[in-house]
Design a protein around this motif. Structure first.
Motif, PDB file in Angstrom:
ATOM      1  N   ARG A 106      -5.517  -4.548  -3.901  1.00 56.46           N
ATOM      2  CA  ARG A 106      -4.910  -3.927  -4.929  1.00 56.46           C
ATOM      3  C   ARG A 106      -3.638  -3.283  -4.565  1.00 56.46           C
ATOM      4  O   ARG A 106      -3.303  -2.967  -3.357  1.00 56.46           O
ATOM      5  CB  ARG A 106      -5.798  -2.620  -5.201  1.00 56.46           C
ATOM      6  CG  ARG A 106      -5.056  -1.655  -6.236  1.00 56.46           C
ATOM      7  CD  ARG A 106      -6.234  -0.498  -6.493  1.00 56.46           C
ATOM      8  NE  ARG A 106      -7.116  -1.014  -7.734  1.00 56.46           N
ATOM      9  CZ  ARG A 106      -8.175  -0.166  -7.913  1.00 56.46           C
ATOM     10  NH1 ARG A 106      -8.409   0.931  -7.254  1.00 56.46           N
ATOM     11  NH2 ARG A 106      -8.937  -0.565  -9.141  1.00 56.46           N
ATOM     12  N   ASP A 107      -2.792  -3.499  -5.445  1.00 55.91           N
ATOM     13  CA  ASP A 107      -1.396  -2.962  -5.389  1.00 55.91           C
ATOM     14  C   ASP A 107      -1.482  -1.475  -5.562  1.00 55.91           C
ATOM     15  O   ASP A 107      -1.273  -0.849  -6.615  1.00 55.91           O
ATOM     16  CB  ASP A 107      -0.329  -3.519  -6.371  1.00 55.91           C
ATOM     17  CG  ASP A 107       0.972  -3.205  -6.145  1.00 55.91           C
ATOM     18  OD1 ASP A 107       1.192  -2.233  -5.137  1.00 55.91           O
ATOM     19  OD2 ASP A 107       1.836  -3.934  -6.514  1.00 55.91           O
ATOM     20  N   VAL A 108      -1.829  -0.668  -4.332  1.00 48.51           N
ATOM     21  CA  VAL A 108      -1.995   0.619  -4.587  1.00 48.51           C
ATOM     22  C   VAL A 108      -0.644   1.533  -4.846  1.00 48.51           C
ATOM     23  O   VAL A 108      -0.792   2.575  -5.465  1.00 48.51           O
ATOM     24  CB  VAL A 108      -2.757   1.327  -3.472  1.00 48.51           C
ATOM     25  CG1 VAL A 108      -4.138   0.730  -3.186  1.00 48.51           C
ATOM     26  CG2 VAL A 108      -1.941   0.950  -2.016  1.00 48.51           C
ATOM     27  N   LEU A 109       0.424   0.910  -4.319  1.00 51.77           N
ATOM     28  CA  LEU A 109       1.876   1.806  -4.520  1.00 51.77           C
ATOM     29  C   LEU A 109       2.170   1.523  -6.031  1.00 51.77           C
ATOM     30  O   LEU A 109       2.759   2.591  -6.685  1.00 51.77           O
ATOM     31  CB  LEU A 109       2.782   1.258  -3.767  1.00 51.77           C
ATOM     32  CG  LEU A 109       2.741   1.696  -2.337  1.00 51.77           C
ATOM     33  CD1 LEU A 109       4.075   0.920  -1.360  1.00 51.77           C
ATOM     34  CD2 LEU A 109       3.168   3.414  -2.347  1.00 51.77           C
ATOM     35  N   LYS A 110       1.850   0.257  -6.687  1.00 51.76           N
ATOM     36  CA  LYS A 110       2.175   0.280  -8.089  1.00 51.76           C
ATOM     37  C   LYS A 110       1.252   1.424  -8.811  1.00 51.76           C
ATOM     38  O   LYS A 110       1.944   1.937  -9.952  1.00 51.76           O
ATOM     39  CB  LYS A 110       1.970  -1.136  -8.495  1.00 51.76           C
ATOM     40  CG  LYS A 110       2.062  -1.259  -9.921  1.00 51.76           C
ATOM     41  CD  LYS A 110       1.936  -2.754 -10.313  1.00 51.76           C
ATOM     42  CE  LYS A 110       2.203  -3.228 -11.669  1.00 51.76           C
ATOM     43  NZ  LYS A 110       2.002  -4.513 -12.065  1.00 51.76           N
TER      44      LYS A 110
END
Length: 164
Positions: A106-110
């Motif tokens: 998962r792109d957690v920063l996005k």
């Protein structure tokens, strides 16, 4: 609860409600219960002494369920993720619980940039790899549980609910 302190109890055993400074946490796997409603009813019936099918519920403005009728005043909240379900029960304070599957892809920063406060994003940007992923899920579960405790709406309140 740790494994040495765990005590298996009978399904029919009544339980005293949690004290004002306690939260009881119930964990179950999906294959061990019929569904989330079945888990909620089975657990709450042990505190109230009422048969599971007789428990009546109402929903608050944002959908948080609460017990109706003569059942003991209990606050409770349910979360599920992957094969796990978690039910938190409190005798006094509003309670919220969140359980998340930690997806390393998962792109957690996005997602954080859409849902988190600036200080939380900065804290995450200072981390890499597993530490970044861990911090994202720390914030996410705290935020979601906090919002659910007060019966709030995740869409509106994730950015306004913050942790340091």
């Amino acid at each position: 609860m740790t494994a040495p302190s765990a005590k298996k109890s009978s399904d029919s055993e009544g339980l005293p409600p949690p004290a004002a400074d306690q939260v009881h946490l119930w964990l179950a796997t999906r294959d061990a219960v019929t569904d989330s409603d079945g888990l909620t009813r089975a657990v709450l019936s042990r505190y109230t002494g009422c048969p599971p099918a007789s428990l009546a519920f109402a929903r608050g403005p944002h959908g948080k369920p609460q017990l109706l009728g003569g059942a003991r005043a209990l606050s409770f909240n349910l979360s599920d993720s992957g094969p796990w379900l978690a039910l938190a029960v409190s005798g006094a304070a509003a309670v919220g619980v969140d359980l998340e599957f930690c997806d390393p892809a998962r792109d957690v920063l996005k997602l954080a940039r859409r849902c988190f406060r600036a200080a939380e994003i900065a804290d995450m940007e200072a981390r890499e790899g597993a530490r970044l992923l861990d911090r994202f899920y720390d914030y996410w579960t705290l935020k979601e549980a906090g919002v659910k405790a007060v019966g709030g709406s995740l869409g509106r309140e994730l950015q306004t609910t913050g942790f340091a």
